[in-house]
Design a protein around this motif. Structure first.
Motif, PDB file in Angstrom:
ATOM      1  N   GLY A  80       0.806  -1.210   0.000  1.00  0.00           N
ATOM      2  CA  GLY A  80       0.000   0.000   0.000  1.00  0.00           C
ATOM      3  C   GLY A  80       0.840   1.260   0.000  1.00  0.00           C
ATOM      4  O   GLY A  80       2.031   1.238  -0.308  1.00  0.00           O
ATOM      5  N   VAL A  81       0.186   2.346   0.377  1.00  0.00           N
ATOM      6  CA  VAL A  81       0.798   3.678   0.345  1.00  0.00           C
ATOM      7  C   VAL A  81       0.876   4.224   1.764  1.00  0.00           C
ATOM      8  O   VAL A  81      -0.088   4.122   2.524  1.00  0.00           O
ATOM      9  N   THR A  82       2.006   4.799   2.104  1.00  0.00           N
ATOM     10  CA  THR A  82       2.177   5.496   3.382  1.00  0.00           C
ATOM     11  C   THR A  82       2.231   6.992   3.099  1.00  0.00           C
ATOM     12  O   THR A  82       2.959   7.443   2.210  1.00  0.00           O
ATOM     13  N   LEU A  83       1.441   7.748   3.877  1.00  0.00           N
ATOM     14  CA  LEU A  83       1.292   9.193   3.659  1.00  0.00           C
ATOM     15  C   LEU A  83       1.433   9.945   4.974  1.00  0.00           C
ATOM     16  O   LEU A  83       1.237   9.370   6.054  1.00  0.00           O
ATOM     17  N   PRO A  84       1.735  11.241   4.917  1.00  0.00           N
ATOM     18  CA  PRO A  84       1.672  12.057   6.133  1.00  0.00           C
ATOM     19  C   PRO A  84       0.225  12.172   6.607  1.00  0.00           C
ATOM     20  O   PRO A  84      -0.698  12.247   5.792  1.00  0.00           O
ATOM     21  N   GLU A  85       0.028  12.195   7.895  1.00  0.00           N
ATOM     22  CA  GLU A  85      -1.321  12.240   8.455  1.00  0.00           C
ATOM     23  C   GLU A  85      -2.012  13.567   8.178  1.00  0.00           C
ATOM     24  O   GLU A  85      -3.204  13.620   7.856  1.00  0.00           O
ATOM     25  N   THR A  86      -1.272  14.655   8.298  1.00  0.00           N
ATOM     26  CA  THR A  86      -1.902  15.978   8.246  1.00  0.00           C
ATOM     27  C   THR A  86      -1.656  16.735   6.960  1.00  0.00           C
ATOM     28  O   THR A  86      -2.453  17.616   6.607  1.00  0.00           O
ATOM     29  N   ARG A  87      -0.560  16.449   6.243  1.00  0.00           N
ATOM     30  CA  ARG A  87      -0.263  17.211   5.027  1.00  0.00           C
ATOM     31  C   ARG A  87      -1.035  16.651   3.847  1.00  0.00           C
ATOM     32  O   ARG A  87      -0.932  15.466   3.511  1.00  0.00           O
ATOM     33  N   ALA A  88      -1.821  17.503   3.203  1.00  0.00           N
ATOM     34  CA  ALA A  88      -2.605  17.065   2.053  1.00  0.00           C
ATOM     35  C   ALA A  88      -1.703  16.861   0.843  1.00  0.00           C
ATOM     36  O   ALA A  88      -0.701  17.557   0.672  1.00  0.00           O
ATOM     37  N   LEU A  89      -2.063  15.901   0.016  1.00  0.00           N
ATOM     38  CA  LEU A  89      -1.331  15.681  -1.232  1.00  0.00           C
ATOM     39  C   LEU A  89      -1.542  16.857  -2.185  1.00  0.00           C
ATOM     40  O   LEU A  89      -2.615  17.467  -2.207  1.00  0.00           O
ATOM     41  N   THR A  90      -0.544  17.151  -2.978  1.00  0.00           N
ATOM     42  CA  THR A  90      -0.692  18.125  -4.046  1.00  0.00           C
ATOM     43  C   THR A  90      -1.624  17.554  -5.115  1.00  0.00           C
ATOM     44  O   THR A  90      -1.875  16.331  -5.139  1.00  0.00           O
ATOM     45  N   PRO A  91      -2.140  18.378  -6.028  1.00  0.00           N
ATOM     46  CA  PRO A  91      -2.954  17.817  -7.115  1.00  0.00           C
ATOM     47  C   PRO A  91      -2.228  16.737  -7.904  1.00  0.00           C
ATOM     48  O   PRO A  91      -2.818  15.720  -8.278  1.00  0.00           O
ATOM     49  N   ALA A  92      -0.925  16.928  -8.158  1.00  0.00           N
ATOM     50  CA  ALA A  92      -0.159  15.894  -8.866  1.00  0.00           C
ATOM     51  C   ALA A  92      -0.066  14.627  -8.030  1.00  0.00           C
ATOM     52  O   ALA A  92      -0.148  13.512  -8.551  1.00  0.00           O
ATOM     53  N   GLY A  93       0.111  14.795  -6.716  1.00  0.00           N
ATOM     54  CA  GLY A  93       0.153  13.640  -5.823  1.00  0.00           C
ATOM     55  C   GLY A  93      -1.170  12.901  -5.781  1.00  0.00           C
ATOM     56  O   GLY A  93      -1.206  11.661  -5.753  1.00  0.00           O
ATOM     57  N   LYS A  94      -2.263  13.648  -5.786  1.00  0.00           N
ATOM     58  CA  LYS A  94      -3.586  13.011  -5.799  1.00  0.00           C
ATOM     59  C   LYS A  94      -3.797  12.210  -7.080  1.00  0.00           C
ATOM     60  O   LYS A  94      -4.385  11.125  -7.056  1.00  0.00           O
ATOM     61  N   SER A  95      -3.310  12.751  -8.196  1.00  0.00           N
ATOM     62  CA  SER A  95      -3.429  12.016  -9.460  1.00  0.00           C
ATOM     63  C   SER A  95      -2.623  10.730  -9.406  1.00  0.00           C
ATOM     64  O   SER A  95      -3.081   9.675  -9.853  1.00  0.00           O
TER      65      SER A  95
END
Length: 317
Positions: free
Chosen positions: A278-293
């Motif tokens: 799976g994917v590990t992400l920061p809890e509070t920092r939102a992904l950028t639009p490119a990251g969301k894509s």
């Protein structure tokens, strides 16, 4: 020698640039005013403001309208360039805002390297070619600081425990067995137990990886020590070359075997090794639009991989 003009003092406005270039294009203050939906006195006043700031006349007045002076031609050239750069800036910001452009940095572990990530990148680039993808390989421990600091957007691979790492969250994508693997035609193809494989050289993950720790537990439960004849490596290219050119054995994700006809699964199972990718992400920092894509394409490709994994794993047999 005259002093250079300070055009960044705040007196010169963007509306002045638009007005001057429009007058040049229309050839008349009146037509420029109509084009910009201004009253003619307002357009005339704006032109005089620019000329006072510059200290020169920008247009020569004639019976058929106006024509740029030498100073006007020079200023108009730069005014058009400024407006063009601002339009490009607007296009770039809009592209970043809707994910059409930008950069996404993916930290990747061994599990995701050979199938999921390449497919996801290809899918993303086909959909949004303006996005730049940066891939950084490493261990989970080496990638987490970059994730926390914002140098990496997400980590893709086998999900490591994060109970002692506040500020992280994880998204499971699929379950993938870890198999014992060797080259096709390896003399151990008929071996059925782990002790029998200790007579061959091994490729093990680095000590700081969770897969290494789980393999150590497998050996420990059977009262075995790790193979003395071993290489420790997480480079996919190096591992594959060693497997194909020697009698080495390695523990690898199932997809690594299913996509390479020159490698085979050995009939010794590792049922206790965790399977979740799976994917590990920061809890509070939102992904950028490119990251969301990028995340959306990872999910999409993971969904397509699940049937392949079920067909090739013990769950599908």
């Amino acid at each position: 020698m005259s002093r250079p003009l300070d055009l960044l003092s705040g007196r010169l406005k963007l509306r002045h640039l638009v007005l001057v270039t429009t007058i040049a294009e229309q050839g008349s203050v009146l037509r420029a005013a109509e084009h910009l939906h201004l009253a003619q006195p307002a357009a005339t006043r704006g032109l005089r403001e620019v000329e006072r700031i510059l200290g020169v006349e920008l247009f020569s007045r004639g019976p058929r309208g106006v024509t740029p002076t030498l100073f006007g031609e020079a200023f108009i050239e730069h005014a058009r360039a400024v407006q063009a750069e601002l339009r490009r800036a607007g296009d770039r910001i809009a592209g970043l805002a809707d994910g059409e452009a930008g950069t996404v940095t993916v930290g990747t572990l061994l599990t995701a390297t050979n199938v999921l990530l390449p497919r996801s990148i290809a899918s993303l680039k086909a959909d949004r070619p303006g996005i730049t993808v940066i891939v950084r390989e490493g261990t989970f421990d080496s990638l987490v600081p970059r994730l926390v600091d914002g140098e990496t957007d997400l980590i893709l691979g086998r999900l490591n425990p994060i109970e002692d790492r506040p500020g992280l969250r994880q998204i499971p994508l699929y379950n993938e067995p870890v198999l014992l693997v060797a080259r096709a035609g390896h003399p151990a193809e008929q071996v059925r137990t782990l002790p029998e494989l200790l007579g061959y050289p091994w490729i093990l993950p680095l000590e700081q990886t969770s897969l290494r720790q789980e393999l150590e537990q497998v050996f420990h439960r059977q009262g075995l020590s790790l193979p003395d004849d071993r290489v420790e490596c997480t480079s996919i290219l190096t591992i594959r070359s060693l497997l194909l050119e020697t009698d080495m054995v390695a523990a690898l994700p199932a997809l690594f075997v299913s996509t390479d006809s020159r490698l085979v699964e050995l009939p010794v199972s590792l049922p206790s090794v965790r399977r979740s990718v799976g994917v590990t992400l920061p809890e509070t920092r939102a992904l950028t639009p490119a990251g969301k894509s990028m995340l959306a394409h990872l999910r999409q490709q993971a969904e397509r991989l699940r049937p392949e994994l079920l067909a090739g794993s013990g769950e599908g047999r």
